[in-house]
Write an enzyme that holds these catalytic residues in place. Structure first.
Site, short mmCIF file in Angstrom:
data_model
loop_
_atom_site.label_atom_id
_atom_site.label_comp_id
_atom_site.label_asym_id
_atom_site.label_seq_id
_atom_site.Cartn_x
_atom_site.Cartn_y
_atom_site.Cartn_z
N ASN A 1 74.35 41.68 83.11
CA ASN A 1 74.13 42.24 84.28
C ASN A 1 73.06 43.26 84.05
OD1 ASN A 1 75.84 44.15 83.16
ND2 ASN A 1 77.33 44.45 84.67
N ASP B 1 78.82 53.65 72.22
CA ASP B 1 79.87 53.61 73.25
C ASP B 1 81.12 53.26 72.36
OD1 ASP B 1 79.10 51.23 72.80
OD2 ASP B 1 78.36 50.60 74.74
C1 GLP Z 1 78.91 45.36 75.35
C2 GLP Z 1 78.08 46.69 74.91
C3 GLP Z 1 76.76 46.58 74.94
C4 GLP Z 1 76.17 45.22 74.40
C5 GLP Z 1 76.71 44.22 75.39
C6 GLP Z 1 76.37 42.83 75.27
O1 GLP Z 1 79.08 45.63 76.46
N1 GLP Z 1 78.62 48.00 75.26
O2 GLP Z 1 76.13 47.62 74.00
O3 GLP Z 1 74.85 45.20 74.52
O4 GLP Z 1 78.29 44.28 75.25
O5 GLP Z 1 76.86 42.28 74.17
P1 GLP Z 1 76.79 40.89 73.35
O6 GLP Z 1 75.43 41.20 72.43
O7 GLP Z 1 77.85 40.72 72.82
O8 GLP Z 1 76.21 39.81 74.42
#
Ligand code: GLP
Length: 238
Positions: free
Chosen positions: A131, A63
């Site tokens: 979430n 993404d």
């Molecule tokens: C973002 C990304 C996800 C990721 C999530 C969790 O929203 N689009 O792909 O898994 O964050 O991030 P973190 O690993 O910093 O908790």
């Protein structure tokens, strides 16, 4: 779903890097799906240390934020260059991240086509949102969604605000592989660390399959491994 519980973040990162390294060694022209966020940072550090041959590897990222380009420090293109691509011998032309500045109506289907052209994603790495979002597929995402523009919910905007100077700068929309895109990968590896992911992990593994918990769709996939640390696993009952 295969669940492996690591002691802590460092052990999770090492195990995830070993998992991916093994796949690269077995198939030198592998197509990987990769993720951003704090969770995979340790995995990328460990992968860099392994001095693998990435010359034939292709990468498709999940993404990107809409409205910022790859030079923006909070963009996922910038993140991937900084945290992984600049430190390995990958051909940057083989690294794909949806464009945050193209028209998503054109970019979404074009991204799907380029994944198809490469065969398919052999191994997809995923983090998970508090979430239970995967990629940027927020609760109530469609099971059959493909790469498209998505709206970010308030909790995601707040969680990701740390990457931006001001909370107001966080884009409200993103372009993300859909649930169906992710489910097409041959193998999926999901990593999670910390108590703030524990509820999402419980719902993903032991809850019912529902759009309210996007990661729960992974229960339907044939080959999913979760490498999670003890804190993220602490609510699991089974
Ligand atoms: C973002 C990304 C996800 C990721 C999530 C969790 O929203 N689009 O792909 O898994 O964050 O991030 P973190 O690993 O910093 O908790």
């Amino acid at each position: 779903m295969k669940v492996i519980i690591a002691k802590n973040y460092n052990e999770m990162s090492k195990m995830a890097a070993n998992f991916i390294a093994k796949e690269i060694k077995e198939k030198e022209n592998i197509t990987l799906g990769l993720a951003t966020g704090s969770t995979p940072e340790g995995t990328y550090k460990e992968l860099i240390k392994k001095n693998l041959d990435w010359s034939l590897v292709k990468v498709f990222n999940l993404d990107e934020y809409i409205g910022i380009n790859g030079e923006h420090e909070a963009s996922y293109r910038f993140f991937m260059n900084q945290k992984l691509f600049n430190h390995i011998n990958i051909n940057k032309n083989n690294t794909f991240i949806p464009s945050g500045i193209a028209d998503p109506k054109i970019e979404g289907p074009a991204y799907e086509k380029s994944i198809e052209k490469s065969g398919s994603i052999d191994v997809q790495l995923l983090g998970i949102g508090g979430n239970a979002h995967i990629g940027f597929n927020e609760p109530f995402s469609e099971e059959y969604s493909t790469t498209q523009e998505v709206k970010l919910v308030e909790s995601t905007i707040n969680a990701n605000a740390r990457m931006f100077k001001n909370k107001e700068d966080v884009p409200k929309t993103a372009i993300s592989m859909g649930i169906a895109t992710i489910m097409k990968a041959k193998k999926i590896l999901l990593i999670a660390s910390g108590t703030k992911k524990a509820q999402a992990i419980l719902n993903t593994i032991e809850g019912k399959i529902t759009g309210n918990v996007p990661a729960s769709y992974l229960q339907k996939h044939q080959d999913v491994t979760l490498i999670i640390d003890e804190e993220a696993a602490k609510l699991l009952k089974k």
